[in-house]
Enzyme design. Structure first.
Site, mmCIF file in Angstrom:
data_model
loop_
_atom_site.group_PDB
_atom_site.id
_atom_site.type_symbol
_atom_site.label_atom_id
_atom_site.label_comp_id
_atom_site.label_asym_id
_atom_site.label_seq_id
_atom_site.Cartn_x
_atom_site.Cartn_y
_atom_site.Cartn_z
ATOM 1 N N HIS A 273 0.854 -1.179 0.000
ATOM 2 C CA HIS A 273 0.000 0.000 0.000
ATOM 3 C C HIS A 273 0.891 1.231 0.000
ATOM 4 C CE1 HIS A 273 -3.059 2.922 1.312
ATOM 5 N NE2 HIS A 273 -3.947 2.048 0.913
ATOM 6 N N ASP A 327 -7.843 -4.819 -0.068
ATOM 7 C CA ASP A 327 -8.315 -5.573 -1.226
ATOM 8 C C ASP A 327 -7.954 -7.054 -1.159
ATOM 9 O OD1 ASP A 327 -9.418 -3.344 -2.728
ATOM 10 O OD2 ASP A 327 -7.352 -2.681 -2.924
#
Length: 390
Positions: A273, A327
């Site tokens: 991320h 996700d």
């Protein structure tokens, strides 16, 4: 300062993707990437996931405080009342090709909403609070209806009208499947909406602000955000995770798959991320939800493969701060609930619209258009060559 010095200073300030460069001041959410901590309006996301609802969280994001019982009841009643969409919107959706991705349909229909709900300004040139509030209610309430209607119509089925007696999460599931969800399913969707509702200055939120800074109407601004979210580097990553799990096929194949990815220096879907250097707190919350679900209906292969990917990647990528993001597990949860894969990112939009609107409201008081500069790298002082001499 000499031109060469100015150029060197510009290059020194250049940050691809605006990485690490603040572009706005905001009181909506706070992220600590090193500690893996996320707050909405100062309240930890774990507390909201455990104790709040999406409706209450949306109010918190929009108005900067937790509502009273009466305020929440009134806000919830408004959301339920405004779930329906104009029949001309449905007629427009019928003309979309069956192959249209749900995100493309959502972006187009949200933009079209602006034609049915004009956005006036007061005589003083500033937007009144009632007008702003109504826009927020309209978009939060209608996005689930737009997503569910297209999901059914592309298969030749009539859309299912919303029910005013169901919560935001339960009503979406009902419109999508035709079935009232079990309490656990409703709660899982509700928490998924909460954890996806806001995440400070991401690409889609920035798109909202850039568009809104031109004084474009809010439906256009949210449509722009949906367009940004549709990209696989943003909202579409959970679909990529499921494709990866399908490609791996079994727990026994995980190690060879990861080694191949690392040798080729390829990205592993759902890991890493731009902000978090440790495990995404939203991923942790989704794993908890999944475990509740599997206690009822059993563990499936997707989860077993995903856990093995996470375990084996810890030793090679964990030290570099590459850990599971939201996700990585959200798609597994949605698939377990029987939701089609290409509806995953629209669910993201259904949730994130509350955060987008909270930032949009902040932008209203700014009035300064976004106009960044660039570093020119092309030729200079070239002469025009007549066509016959080229």
């Amino acid at each position: 300062m000499a031109d060469s010095d100015a150029t060197e200073e510009s290059i020194a300030c250049f940050s691809p993707g605006l990485a690490g460069i603040p572009v706005a001041e905001s009181a909506v959410s706070y992220v600590d990437g090193k500690l893996g901590h996320l707050e909405y309006r100062g309240i930890d996301i774990e507390q909201l996931a455990e104790r709040s609802s999406f409706e209450e969280t949306s109010y918190l994001l929009l108005y900067g405080k937790l509502p009273t019982a009466n305020e929440l009841a009134a806000f919830d009643a408004e959301l339920r009342h405004h779930r329906r969409i104009k029949f001309r919107i449905r007629d427009m959706m019928k003309c979309f090709p069956e192959s249209a991705h749900p995100m493309d349909s959502l972006q187009a229909t949200v933009a079209a909403l602006g034609m049915f709900y004009p956005f006036p300004k007061s005589l003083e040139g500033e937007l009144g609070p009632k007008t702003v509030h109504q826009v927020c209610v309209n978009l939060i309430a209608k996005l689930p209806t737009l997503v569910a209607a297209h999901a059914r119509m592309r298969h030749g089925d009539d859309p299912i009208a919303p029910r005013d007696d169901l919560s935001h999460a339960a009503n979406f599931y009902y419109m999508l499947t035709g079935e009232k969800p079990y309490p656990l399913t409703e709660r899982i969707l509700d928490v998924a909406f909460i954890v996806h509702a806001e995440h400070e200055m991401n690409a889609s939120t920035f798109s909202t602000l850039v568009t809104a800074s031109t004084h474009a109407d809010p439906y256009t601004s949210i449509s722009a955000a949906i367009g940004s979210l549709s990209g696989p580097l943003h909202g579409g990553a959970n679909e990529d995770v499921l494709h990866m799990l399908n490609e791996i096929g079994s727990v026994e194949n995980v190690e060879a798959y990861l080694n191949g990815k690392l040798e080729r220096k390829e990205k592993i879907a759902g890991l890493g991320h731009r902000v978090y250097k440790t495990r995404d707190p939203r991923a942790t919350l989704l794993v908890k939800l999944y475990k509740q679900l599997t206690d009822k209906i059993g563990v499936d292969t997707d989860y077993q493969i995903a856990r093995q990917v996470e375990r084996l990647s810890e030793s090679t990528l964990g030290a570099k701060g590459v850990c599971p993001n939201v996700d990585f597990y959200s798609g597994i949860v949605y698939r377990k609930l029987g939701i089609p894969t290409d509806i995953f990112t629209p669910i993201f939009a259904i949730a994130r619209v509350s955060g987008w609107l909270a930032h949009w409201k902040e932008q209203l008081g700014n009035g300064r258009i976004y106009r960044p500069s660039q570093i020119y790298t092309g030729k200079r002082d070239q002469s025009y060559i007549p066509l016959e001499d080229r």
